[in-house]
Design an enzyme around this catalytic site. Sequence first.
Site, short mmCIF file in Angstrom:
data_model
loop_
_atom_site.label_atom_id
_atom_site.label_comp_id
_atom_site.label_asym_id
_atom_site.label_seq_id
_atom_site.Cartn_x
_atom_site.Cartn_y
_atom_site.Cartn_z
N ASP A 121 7.83 -51.17 -18.80
CA ASP A 121 8.27 -51.86 -20.02
C ASP A 121 9.39 -52.87 -19.72
OD1 ASP A 121 10.23 -50.03 -19.38
OD2 ASP A 121 10.51 -49.30 -21.42
N LYS A 172 22.05 -42.35 -19.08
CA LYS A 172 22.44 -42.37 -20.51
C LYS A 172 23.74 -41.60 -20.76
CE LYS A 172 17.93 -43.67 -21.83
NZ LYS A 172 16.82 -43.13 -21.08
N ASP A 230 14.44 -54.76 -21.11
CA ASP A 230 13.61 -53.58 -21.37
C ASP A 230 13.08 -53.76 -22.79
OD1 ASP A 230 12.94 -51.13 -22.63
OD2 ASP A 230 14.09 -49.98 -21.18
N1 GDD Z 1 3.34 -41.41 -16.19
C1 GDD Z 1 4.47 -41.15 -16.87
N2 GDD Z 1 4.74 -39.87 -17.22
N3 GDD Z 1 5.28 -42.19 -17.20
C2 GDD Z 1 6.40 -41.91 -17.91
C3 GDD Z 1 6.74 -40.60 -18.32
C4 GDD Z 1 5.85 -39.52 -17.94
O1 GDD Z 1 6.06 -38.35 -18.24
N4 GDD Z 1 7.91 -40.68 -19.00
C5 GDD Z 1 8.28 -41.98 -19.01
N5 GDD Z 1 7.36 -42.73 -18.37
C6 GDD Z 1 7.40 -44.18 -18.13
C7 GDD Z 1 7.47 -45.00 -19.40
O2 GDD Z 1 6.16 -45.36 -19.83
C8 GDD Z 1 8.27 -46.22 -18.92
O3 GDD Z 1 7.43 -47.20 -18.33
C9 GDD Z 1 9.16 -45.66 -17.83
O4 GDD Z 1 8.59 -44.42 -17.43
C10 GDD Z 1 10.61 -45.44 -18.30
O5 GDD Z 1 10.59 -44.69 -19.51
P1 GDD Z 1 11.38 -45.18 -20.79
O6 GDD Z 1 11.12 -44.18 -21.86
O7 GDD Z 1 11.12 -46.60 -21.08
O8 GDD Z 1 12.88 -44.95 -20.29
P2 GDD Z 1 14.20 -45.70 -20.74
O9 GDD Z 1 13.97 -47.13 -21.03
O10 GDD Z 1 14.85 -44.89 -21.80
O11 GDD Z 1 15.11 -45.56 -19.40
C11 GDD Z 1 14.60 -45.90 -18.14
O12 GDD Z 1 14.59 -47.31 -17.96
C12 GDD Z 1 15.91 -47.93 -17.98
C13 GDD Z 1 15.70 -49.42 -17.73
O13 GDD Z 1 14.97 -49.98 -18.75
C14 GDD Z 1 15.48 -45.25 -17.07
O14 GDD Z 1 14.84 -45.46 -15.83
C15 GDD Z 1 16.89 -45.82 -17.07
O15 GDD Z 1 17.64 -45.29 -15.99
C16 GDD Z 1 16.83 -47.33 -16.92
O16 GDD Z 1 18.13 -47.89 -17.00
MG MG Z 2 12.33 -48.34 -21.20
#
Ligand code: GDD
Ligand code: MG
Length: 367
Positions: A121, A172, A230
Amino acid sequence: MTESYSTEAAHLEAILLVGGQGTRLRPLTLSTPKPLLPTAGVPFLAHQLARAHSFGVRRVVFATSYRASMFAEAFGDGSAFGLSLVYITEESPLGTGGAIRNAARALTSGPDAPILVLNGDILSGHDISEQVGLHVARRAAVTLHLTEVDDPSRFGCVPTGEDGRVTAFLEKTPNPVTNRINAGCYVFQRSVIDQIPEGQVVSVERETFPGLIESGELVLGYADRSYWLDVGTPAAFVQGSCDLVLGRLASPALPGPCGESLALPGSRVSPSAKIAGGTVIGPGAVVESDASVRGSVLYADCVVESGATVADSVVGVGAHIASGAVLRDVVIGDGAYVGPGNELLAGARVWPGVRLPPRAVRFSSDG
Ligand code: GDD
Ligand code: MG
């Protein structure tokens, strides 16, 4: 070292994490996973895949979970992108680390190869080859792309030492120690992925990275200040689409040249309508006379009647915005109807198929 990398780079393998539910983007993600939402005219991931290809990635393993089959339907074998695509599905979501470990079954690279891992994303203008080059030259276990944001508490906060070594990973945290955050693009040594426990839920952010740092492995940061976003919230999603249309981030996947807006084939826009700010008008969508649409995403077959105002918003497939209605910073679900006189503001969301009768009061998420 950097030279031997350039041969490998031509055959770089990647894992794309696309299993999340996209909860913050509901109702858009009720029917379509976040990475497949049409963005600047193509599924969101098309931009990431095309950029990855431009940096030498040739094979991508999708780590899917939520609505898994839709990914293969959208991208097939990847030949349209010059990529070979493989789809791996988790029976139940394994978390980011578990998903990487599970998807690694489908990698062909050996234990010493660098593997790119991407959150599904993210729009990023950073130079992936430079990140991989640094990783290989420094013989790191993992190299994280880092960027800076105003509010690091919503991300993984990543302090580094002078040599670029990551000293902690604080996912976070309410009290971030730096504005530098995890930008969601990693280079892993294949052998390091293989050390993640198999078949269980693991968070790469809360377990794998802190564990590697704790055990003294070299976790490096590759920090830069290129375009980064993001798209996990409606406001960010709309901004990303508009930025792509406006050329703030170059994408080889754009469906054609864009200016202030992108009108997709089959859309109809009245000459007296005002369309600006990177707006996308979806296929079959209609914008009638004197309507104003700014910085928004109009999905296929929706209608914006004459004199309506739409700003910083998403209008779902087949939704109907009646004459004189005003939408600012809202999401309208597929097939919903917003009657004349409605003014929807500040994060309001209308669920698919809902009909808002004509009226003259305000709705907004904060009352
Ligand atoms: N296959 C799979 N299985 N993918 C997953 C799962 C899972 O169980 N959980 C999450 N994902 C994928 C999501 O689809 C997304 O592409 C990515 O992992 C990160 O998940 P998000 O839900 O978007 O996390 P976030 O935005 O809160 O936080 C993450 O991204 C940030 C940067 O945008 C973390 O990596 C943070 O550390 C980071 O700063
Ligand atoms: Mg994200």
